[in-house]
Design an enzyme around this catalytic site. Sequence first.
Site, mmCIF file in Angstrom:
data_model
loop_
_atom_site.group_PDB
_atom_site.id
_atom_site.type_symbol
_atom_site.label_atom_id
_atom_site.label_comp_id
_atom_site.label_asym_id
_atom_site.label_seq_id
_atom_site.Cartn_x
_atom_site.Cartn_y
_atom_site.Cartn_z
ATOM 1 N N SER A 107 11.911 -9.311 -41.620
ATOM 2 C CA SER A 107 10.991 -9.225 -42.764
ATOM 3 C C SER A 107 11.823 -9.294 -44.032
ATOM 4 O O SER A 107 12.999 -8.886 -44.030
ATOM 5 C CB SER A 107 10.241 -7.888 -42.726
ATOM 6 O OG SER A 107 9.556 -7.672 -43.948
ATOM 7 N N TYR A 126 10.396 1.301 -41.441
ATOM 8 C CA TYR A 126 10.170 -0.144 -41.265
ATOM 9 C C TYR A 126 11.352 -0.940 -41.821
ATOM 10 O O TYR A 126 11.889 -1.829 -41.154
ATOM 11 C CB TYR A 126 8.869 -0.537 -41.959
ATOM 12 C CG TYR A 126 8.460 -1.974 -41.755
ATOM 13 C CD1 TYR A 126 7.868 -2.391 -40.564
ATOM 14 C CD2 TYR A 126 8.653 -2.925 -42.756
ATOM 15 C CE1 TYR A 126 7.482 -3.716 -40.374
ATOM 16 C CE2 TYR A 126 8.268 -4.249 -42.578
ATOM 17 C CZ TYR A 126 7.682 -4.636 -41.386
ATOM 18 O OH TYR A 126 7.304 -5.950 -41.200
#
Length: 249
Positions: free
Chosen positions: A142, A155
Amino acid sequence: MQLYKNKVVLITGAASGIGKTVALTYAQQGANLVIWDRDDEGLADTQKQIQQTGSTALSLKIDLTNPDEIVTGIKTAAEKFGRVDILINNAGLGKSASVYDLSVDDWDYVINTNLRGTFLCSREAARIMKMNNGGFIINIASTRALMSEPDTEAYAASKGGILALTHALAISLGPDHIMVNAISPGWIQTGDYSNLSRTDHQQHPAGRVGKTDDIARACLYLTNPENDFITGTNLVIDGGMTRKMIYAE
Ligand code: NAI
């Protein structure tokens, strides 16, 4: 031309979003699919759509936080198809919580799904790829591996870990002809694209929010059999957002 005819492609998190589009894209290219998710209803729909393309799909309900399920799942895939050529480590999730409140359980859950799951799937798939003259692994990271909003520690750490894991695996598995790369998506709209505002689109240097197809095409590029000189890289697909300098007005 169906470049992936008779190739076996394993995709985690294939019940929805990016993983579902990636699975259908490979199916349209003639590949046999192994699709994993913990959401069996979503998986059943993906499997149905794959079969409509004329390709075969082995669908397995697997929770990536369970190492035994990963080991068994790869064995099942290898027994059915005799090989695994491409692994797309796509499944992932986050838990948003204040840094002061993020519990050990929530931290472990995100890291174990995103990072440990990616490692274990890669380790087990590589054992099979090695016996069949190599393969390709793509880890979906990401842009949050590179930059952050508040309250996203677990995350961000999991995705940063995936980038480091990608270059480590690329070096270890190169001699076995296994190419390992990461893709770092920016904003990829998995829900209704028509709900997005003009501002949503125009803040991107590319002038639009990303689509799941943008990631699927990148997967095809990185796993094209001719692209066996690309390994250890991180392909950022974010419409230019991480290159944009922002100052307060
Ligand atoms: P999604 O939520 O639509 O799909 C993720 C899939 O992973 C779901 O089907 C879910 O059931 C599955 N999954 C989650 N935890 C699991 C577990 N423990 N075991 C098995 N399956 C599990 O999400 P989306 O947006 O399609 O994301 C796919 C990947 O792309 C994720 O790794 C995400 O972090 C990454 N990503 C997505 C972006 C976006 O804007 N959509 C941006 C950057 C990265």
